[in-house]
Write a protein that holds these residues in place. Structure first.
Motif, PDB file in Angstrom:
ATOM      1  N   ARG A 354       0.827  -1.214   0.000  1.00  0.00           N
ATOM      2  CA  ARG A 354       0.000   0.000   0.000  1.00  0.00           C
ATOM      3  C   ARG A 354       0.860   1.263   0.000  1.00  0.00           C
ATOM      4  NH1 ARG A 354      -4.573  -0.259   4.497  1.00  0.00           N
ATOM      5  NH2 ARG A 354      -2.757  -0.809   5.762  1.00  0.00           N
ATOM      6  N   MET A 355       2.017   1.220   0.652  1.00  0.00           N
ATOM      7  CA  MET A 355       2.894   2.393   0.671  1.00  0.00           C
ATOM      8  C   MET A 355       3.355   2.774  -0.733  1.00  0.00           C
ATOM      9  SD  MET A 355       5.400   2.527   3.983  1.00  0.00           S
ATOM     10  CE  MET A 355       6.331   1.077   3.581  1.00  0.00           C
ATOM     11  N   ILE A 356       3.483   1.760  -1.615  1.00  0.00           N
ATOM     12  CA  ILE A 356       4.057   1.994  -2.935  1.00  0.00           C
ATOM     13  C   ILE A 356       2.986   2.095  -4.016  1.00  0.00           C
ATOM     14  CG2 ILE A 356       5.796   1.216  -4.585  1.00  0.00           C
ATOM     15  CD1 ILE A 356       6.903   1.768  -1.858  1.00  0.00           C
ATOM     16  N   THR A 357       1.933   1.312  -3.901  1.00  0.00           N
ATOM     17  CA  THR A 357       0.992   1.180  -5.012  1.00  0.00           C
ATOM     18  C   THR A 357      -0.176   2.157  -4.959  1.00  0.00           C
ATOM     19  OG1 THR A 357      -0.336  -0.520  -3.868  1.00  0.00           O
ATOM     20  CG2 THR A 357       1.535  -1.274  -5.201  1.00  0.00           C
ATOM     21  N   SER A 358      -0.403   2.801  -3.821  1.00  0.00           N
ATOM     22  CA  SER A 358      -1.517   3.754  -3.742  1.00  0.00           C
ATOM     23  C   SER A 358      -1.197   4.970  -4.596  1.00  0.00           C
ATOM     24  CB  SER A 358      -1.748   4.178  -2.286  1.00  0.00           C
ATOM     25  OG  SER A 358      -2.110   3.062  -1.491  1.00  0.00           O
ATOM     26  N   VAL A 359      -2.137   5.376  -5.441  1.00  0.00           N
ATOM     27  CA  VAL A 359      -1.861   6.446  -6.398  1.00  0.00           C
ATOM     28  C   VAL A 359      -2.677   7.708  -6.131  1.00  0.00           C
ATOM     29  CG1 VAL A 359      -1.131   4.866  -8.223  1.00  0.00           C
ATOM     30  CG2 VAL A 359      -3.544   5.484  -8.025  1.00  0.00           C
ATOM     31  N   SER A 360      -3.528   7.701  -5.133  1.00  0.00           N
ATOM     32  CA  SER A 360      -4.329   8.898  -4.884  1.00  0.00           C
ATOM     33  C   SER A 360      -4.899   8.858  -3.472  1.00  0.00           C
ATOM     34  CB  SER A 360      -5.484   9.013  -5.897  1.00  0.00           C
ATOM     35  OG  SER A 360      -6.370   7.919  -5.745  1.00  0.00           O
ATOM     36  N   GLY A 361      -5.347  10.027  -3.015  1.00  0.00           N
ATOM     37  CA  GLY A 361      -6.120  10.130  -1.793  1.00  0.00           C
ATOM     38  C   GLY A 361      -5.321   9.875  -0.534  1.00  0.00           C
ATOM     39  N   LEU A 362      -6.063   9.577   0.533  1.00  0.00           N
ATOM     40  CA  LEU A 362      -5.468   9.384   1.844  1.00  0.00           C
ATOM     41  C   LEU A 362      -4.460   8.234   1.876  1.00  0.00           C
ATOM     42  CD1 LEU A 362      -5.379  10.295   4.799  1.00  0.00           C
ATOM     43  CD2 LEU A 362      -7.314   8.738   5.245  1.00  0.00           C
ATOM     44  N   PRO A 363      -4.724   7.066   1.237  1.00  0.00           N
ATOM     45  CA  PRO A 363      -3.723   5.989   1.271  1.00  0.00           C
ATOM     46  C   PRO A 363      -2.358   6.422   0.750  1.00  0.00           C
ATOM     47  CG  PRO A 363      -5.814   5.139   0.485  1.00  0.00           C
ATOM     48  CD  PRO A 363      -5.959   6.632   0.548  1.00  0.00           C
ATOM     49  N   LYS A 364      -2.347   7.241  -0.316  1.00  0.00           N
ATOM     50  CA  LYS A 364      -1.066   7.701  -0.853  1.00  0.00           C
ATOM     51  C   LYS A 364      -0.364   8.636   0.131  1.00  0.00           C
ATOM     52  CE  LYS A 364       1.071   9.937  -4.840  1.00  0.00           C
ATOM     53  NZ  LYS A 364       0.863  10.558  -6.164  1.00  0.00           N
ATOM     54  N   LEU A 365      -1.131   9.536   0.748  1.00  0.00           N
ATOM     55  CA  LEU A 365      -0.536  10.469   1.708  1.00  0.00           C
ATOM     56  C   LEU A 365      -0.003   9.742   2.932  1.00  0.00           C
ATOM     57  CD1 LEU A 365      -3.151  13.374   1.532  1.00  0.00           C
ATOM     58  CD2 LEU A 365      -0.837  13.339   0.560  1.00  0.00           C
ATOM     59  N   LEU A 366      -0.788   8.776   3.452  1.00  0.00           N
ATOM     60  CA  LEU A 366      -0.332   8.014   4.611  1.00  0.00           C
ATOM     61  C   LEU A 366       0.884   7.168   4.271  1.00  0.00           C
ATOM     62  CD1 LEU A 366      -3.683   6.828   6.245  1.00  0.00           C
ATOM     63  CD2 LEU A 366      -2.116   8.594   7.065  1.00  0.00           C
ATOM     64  N   GLY A 367       0.899   6.595   3.069  1.00  0.00           N
ATOM     65  CA  GLY A 367       2.057   5.811   2.659  1.00  0.00           C
ATOM     66  C   GLY A 367       3.322   6.642   2.623  1.00  0.00           C
ATOM     67  N   ALA A 368       3.216   7.865   2.096  1.00  0.00           N
ATOM     68  CA  ALA A 368       4.379   8.747   2.036  1.00  0.00           C
ATOM     69  C   ALA A 368       4.852   9.116   3.441  1.00  0.00           C
ATOM     70  CB  ALA A 368       4.030   9.999   1.251  1.00  0.00           C
TER      71      ALA A 368
END
Length: 427
Positions: A354-368
């Motif tokens: 999830r840290m790498i593959t999320s491309v939008s929204g909250l999952p991407k921000l949390l992954g970063a």
């Protein structure tokens, strides 16, 4: 041969099981529905714990002789190649501190070449169901193939027949199977020698994964939407490649090999799978018949070989008796030993993906955020390396998760680096 064990499936998990059980002196019959081994992009990143298992079985030198590439570093990088998080395997405890990047076909060959004389492999034999005693205990399998239909009995049956396991379905083991919202396209790039590193690029399109393979080749995985390659003309494929190289400048050195290999791509759906049980009386589930995780964390084939090692250990600990009661006690011990570890692997793999593959929204921000704070914390880096490598498995605590999210401040951590802005335009 009258077998002690029937193994359905001659992939790495099935052959590893046959090797481990054959080493106990058991008569093992391996059945596979393919007439010849299939070629597929999978099982190429062997973590240090798997290297240990292969060494224990006396198979490591043979695999190294195939040109398997030793790798001491796993890094997450931005599209330009700057590191976001790096795991240095050289800092791991113990003697096994490298990944081996090997061809899956070579791994299977090495496992097959080391099978005991008491092991037989039959190709072109499809296992269609199970035989059961009056008490519902599994006592053998039904097979169709060359020579017609037959029934083969054995005190122990091992289902190593993949995610769509016919044996798992036949014994009624429930499974939680979920498809990720993206797929992967895989390229085998000849003449594209890359650094001795597993490099995961975190991009606006998701994951781009690169690692070396034997013979001066490399593997390239690119995250794609389910219909991204559907009905593409050669000109459209060229345009897709153009956009990828703009999105991920760090892989520019692979351009020539990539363009030459566009027509040899493999499209892969990506799943996570968890069987409710790893055994029923008379039958064990190993490998993808029991579990599957996202390829990003490189745990799939590693878990399969660990299944084989644990199953052999529990049978040996039970005294090696093949009466129904002794086998079933060993199968209960196998489930008890492997279930917590597999649940942990599933959690680590899903979170890493999830840290790498999320491309939008909250999952991407949390992954970063989680990536930056993990990279700034040497203790969390060590925990992550130990968990992925399998050499020092310690689940992250709730406090660790709070550190990763920045809800607690670890006074021993460095200040997290300020992320460089990424271009969001798509050409």
């Amino acid at each position: 041969m009258t077998p002690d064990v029937i193994v359905a499936g001659a992939g790495a998990g099935g052959l590893a099981t046959a090797r481990a059980l054959g080493a106990l002196g058991l008569r093992v019959l391996v059945l596979d529905r393919q007439r010849t081994p299939a070629s597929i992009a999978k099982g190429e990143i062997l973590q240090p714990e798997t290297v240990r298992i292969l060494d224990t079985w006396g198979a490591l030198d043979a695999l190294r002789a195939t040109g398997a590439r030793p790798v001491g570093r796993l890094a997450i990088r931005d599209p330009q190649g700057s590191p976001l998080l790096a795991l240095d395997y050289a800092a791991l405890p113990g003697p096994y501190r490298q990944i081996l990047c090997a061809d899956y076909a070579d791994l299977r060959t090495v496992l097959a070449d080391g099978l005991a004389a008491t092991v037989e492999v039959r190709w072109g034999q499809r296992v269609t169901g199970v035989l059961r005693a009056d008490d519902r205990r599994v006592t053998g399998v039904r097979v169709t193939g060359v020579g017609g239909d037959q029934e083969i009995r054995a005190p122990l049956v091992v289902a190593a027949d993949g995610m769509s396991s016919a044996l798992r379905k036949a014994v009624g083991v429930a499974v939680d199977r979920r498809e990720y919202p993206h797929g992967l396209v895989a390229f085998d790039l000849p003449g594209a020698d890359v650094a001795d590193e597993v490099s995961a690029y975190r991009t606006n399109r998701g994951l781009c994964l690169v690692y070396p393979l034997p013979g001066g080749r490399c593997r390239l995985y690119v995250q794609v939407t389910p219909d991204e390659f559907r009905g593409r003309s050669p000109a459209e494929l060229t345009g897709w490649c153009d956009r990828l190289l703009v999105d991920v400048p760090a892989i520019g050195a692979l351009e020539t090999a990539l363009r030459a290999s566009l027509h040899r791509r493999q499209l892969l759906a990506v799943y996570r799978l968890r069987a409710a049980r790893l055994s029923v009386p008379g039958l064990a589930l190993v490998g993808e018949a029991a579990h599957a995780v996202h390829p990003m964390a490189a745990q799939g084939v590693n878990s399969s070989l660990a299944d084989a090692e644990t199953l052999a250990a529990t049978l040996a600990a039970s005294g090696g008796t093949l009466d129904a009661a002794g086998v079933d006690r060993a199968l209960l011990d196998f489930h008890a030993a492997r279930r917590p570890r597999l649940d942990h692997v599933a959690t680590v793999s899903h979170n890493a993906s999830r840290m790498i593959t999320s491309v939008s929204g909250l999952p991407k921000l949390l992954g970063a955020r989680m990536m930056r704070r993990t990279a700034a914390n040497p203790r969390l880096l060590g925990l992550t390396a130990g968990n992925l490598s399998g050499t020092n498995v310690r689940p992250l605590s709730l406090v660790d998760r709070l550190y990763q999210l920045g809800l607690l401040v670890d006074r021993h951590a460095r200040p997290p680096a300020t992320p460089a802005p990424q271009r969001s335009e798509r050409r």
